[in-house]
Design an enzyme around this catalytic site. Structure first.
Site, PDB file in Angstrom:
ATOM      1  N   GLU A 164      42.672 -84.272  81.564  1.00 57.77           N
ATOM      2  CA  GLU A 164      43.888 -84.213  82.385  1.00 57.77           C
ATOM      3  C   GLU A 164      44.338 -85.605  82.819  1.00 57.77           C
ATOM      4  OE1 GLU A 164      42.940 -81.304  85.440  1.00 57.77           O
ATOM      5  OE2 GLU A 164      43.569 -79.686  84.114  1.00 57.77           O
ATOM      6  N   GLU A 180      41.463 -75.309  78.697  1.00 60.36           N
ATOM      7  CA  GLU A 180      41.161 -74.739  80.013  1.00 60.36           C
ATOM      8  C   GLU A 180      42.211 -73.693  80.346  1.00 60.36           C
ATOM      9  OE1 GLU A 180      40.483 -77.230  83.451  1.00 60.36           O
ATOM     10  OE2 GLU A 180      39.630 -78.804  82.200  1.00 60.36           O
TER      11      GLU A 180
HETATM   12  C1  BG6 Z   1      41.172 -78.567  85.971  1.00 61.01           C
HETATM   13  C2  BG6 Z   1      39.972 -79.471  85.858  1.00 61.01           C
HETATM   14  O1  BG6 Z   1      42.136 -79.248  86.641  1.00 61.01           O
HETATM   15  O2  BG6 Z   1      41.066 -77.414  86.742  1.00 61.01           O
HETATM   16  C3  BG6 Z   1      38.632 -78.810  86.131  1.00 61.01           C
HETATM   17  O3  BG6 Z   1      39.955 -80.102  84.601  1.00 61.01           O
HETATM   18  C4  BG6 Z   1      38.793 -77.866  87.295  1.00 61.01           C
HETATM   19  O4  BG6 Z   1      37.688 -79.814  86.341  1.00 61.01           O
HETATM   20  C5  BG6 Z   1      39.805 -76.793  86.939  1.00 61.01           C
HETATM   21  O5  BG6 Z   1      37.596 -77.300  87.746  1.00 61.01           O
HETATM   22  C6  BG6 Z   1      39.982 -75.750  88.029  1.00 61.01           C
HETATM   23  O6  BG6 Z   1      40.246 -76.378  89.238  1.00 61.01           O
HETATM   24  P1  BG6 Z   1      39.421 -76.056  90.565  1.00 61.01           P
HETATM   25  O7  BG6 Z   1      39.896 -77.029  91.533  1.00 61.01           O
HETATM   26  O8  BG6 Z   1      39.761 -74.657  90.885  1.00 61.01           O
HETATM   27  O9  BG6 Z   1      37.991 -76.230  90.203  1.00 61.01           O
END
Ligand code: BG6
Length: 485
Positions: free
Chosen positions: A192, A384
């Site tokens: 990201e 993701e």
């Molecule tokens: C993404 C990141 O932004 O979102 C991850 O690459 C992160 O590292 C994921 O865990 C979910 O975000 P959060 O804050 O709910 O863990």
């Protein structure tokens, strides 16, 4: 080219799997030669929903370095993947994973970032992880920097603000490319990368004491150094392991206009450009004109060396990867805010939200895939996607139908996009096993198919428990995305 038919199923070799990051799962922050990373000095906020990842100051860093416990720093403990990777990978294999995305902790391999020799114990750990994946024919997808760097580089160079960090990063990348040659087919440089505009967690630069203007200047300068380092890594990989592929990684957030008023449409277009800028540089190989204007109008001047533009244009990525959690809405004047971990935007009255206020938009994923494919014409990889939720243990089971619904709706839209003609390589759902939240450092914000018995204060047996979604995803993979029931 005209064809009289279109794809109606996922491609045969589609890469189904899950994604994680070293500092959210490994733990073992102070053993086998590892040093602290930038992620492990971020103090968990007292307010459980409060994001704290960019609240690092010189003072808080000093305190974090003195504190030799994980009490306020949950990313130091993760979920003990360091010692339980065999058990965890076995569970991923049971679900039928074709790919597992994880990151190699830079601070485990080069504890000061500039060590003469890499730390063998660190390399050995990833050797073991790769061997375990090979045992089950699971393809590794490795992120080189997932929101962390050795803390020494923050202390010495204020993270990515100095060019010396480019050299340090490419010492690390060259080392792992050589060591794991032939064993890793897919690499990502920076997780990201666009969230560097938010500060410390991505740039490793402490800048909270600066004016907004100086912050803008330092963050875009850091990001420029990352573009160069990413292009050099691409060059290294092509020389060391020409069969391997390397991708960029964007937190993609499509912005919708709040109304058809051209002013709102233009405001949304500008927001979108500011998001796509990063992939434009890494996939197309140059700073886009719209960004030159934006930076100049905001008095940001990027300092470059002679060869920078050349290397950026010569070594573009092989594929484009991104995370997808939400979309946002913008209007030309004023905004009502919705939440997100790295961006906020207007509320969309047509969408529901997660427990953390993230707007859920499966159709937005189809829109995103089509737009990204049109723009780059390079294979896409969703690395993701998922939903953070408060799971409840009910007589040893977790009935997470909300997670299944969320994933089903997104996978349906992926299939539509494939039918639209998008070249999609794979899908790694975020957090296949519960892990420490990036933005809030909570454990109770759970994403996994596998429950981990640990609470926000680190108490629990660390036992792994299969949720209902575990069995569901297994079926999805076995049917190559056909059975989503
Ligand atoms: C993404 C990141 O932004 O979102 C991850 O690459 C992160 O590292 C994921 O865990 C979910 O975000 P959060 O804050 O709910 O863990």
């Amino acid at each position: 080219m005209y064809k009289s038919s279109y794809p109606k199923t996922f491609p045969e070799n589609f890469l189904w799997g899950g994604a994680t990051a070293a500092n959210q799962i490994e733990g073992a922050w102070n053993i086998d030669g590892k040093s602290l990373s930038t992620a492990e000095v971020v103090r968990k906020s007292e307010d459980r929903h409060q994001m704290s990842m960019d609240d690092v100051t010189r003072e808080s860093l000093k305190n974090a370095l003195l504190d030799q416990t994980d009490q306020y720093y949950p990313k130091r403990r993760g979920i003990d993947f360091y010692h339980r990777y065999k058990e965890d990978i076995k569970l991923f294999a049971e679900m039928g994973f074709k790919v597992f995305r994880f990151s190699m902790a830079w601070s485990r391999i080069f504890p000061t970032g500039e060590d003469e020799k890499p730390n063998e114990a660190g390399l050995n750990f990833y050797d073991c992880v790769l061997s375990e994946l090979e045992k089950y024919n699971i393809e590794p997808l490795v992120t080189l920097s997932h929101y962390e760097m050795p803390i020494a580089l923050t202390e010495k160079y204020n993270g990515w603000s100095k060019r010396q960090t480019i050299t340090a990063f490419n010492l690390f990348t060259g080392t792992v490319f050589k060591r794991f040659k032939g064993r890793v087919r897919y690499w990502l440089t920076f997780n990201e990368i666009n969230t560097g505009t938010w500060g410390f967690h991505e740039t490793g630069a402490i800048d909270g004491n600066l004016s907004k203007q100086d912050q803008l200047q330092i963050r875009y300068q850091c990001l420029h150094h990352q573009f160069v380092a990413s292009a050099i890594a691409t060059k290294q990989l092509r020389e060391i392991d020409p069969k391997a592929k390397i991708g960029c990684m964007l937190a993609r957030m499509q912005t919708y206009p709040s109304t058809p008023n051209p002013k709102d449409v233009r405001a949304a277009q500008l927001e979108d450009e500011k998001n796509l800028f990063f992939t434009d540089v890494q996939a197309r190989g140059e700073y886009p004109e719209y960004m030159n204007r934006y930076l100049a109008e905001n008095n940001v001047e990027i300092k470059m060396e002679n060869d920078d533009q050349n290397i950026i244009s010569k070594y573009t990525v092989d594929f484009v990867s991104f995370s997808y959690y939400m979309t946002t809405v913008t209007e030309a004047d004023g905004k009502e805010q919705a939440n997100g971990n790295m961006a906020t935007g207007g509320r969309n009255p047509y969408l529901k939200e997660s427990d953390w206020g993230w707007q859920i938009d499966p159709i937005g994923l189809r829109i995103t895939l089509n737009a990204m494919w049109d723009r780059y014409r390079k294979p896409l990889f969703i690395v993701e996607n998922g939903i953070g939720a408060l799971d409840k243990l009910d007589k040893g089971r977790i009935h997470d139908s909300y997670r299944i619904d969320y994933l089903r709706q997104h996978i349906e839209q992926m299939k539509e996009a494939i039918s639209d003609g998008v070249d999609l390589m794979g899908y790694t759902m975020w957090g296949p096993i519960d892990l420490i939240s990036f933005s809030t450092s909570e454990m109770s914000k759970r994403y996994g198919f596998i429950y981990v018995d640990q609470d926000d204060s680190g108490k629990g047996t660390l036992d792994r428990i299969k949720k209902d979604s575990f069995y569901w995803f297994k079926k999805v993979i076995a049917s190559n995305g056909e059975d989503l029931s």
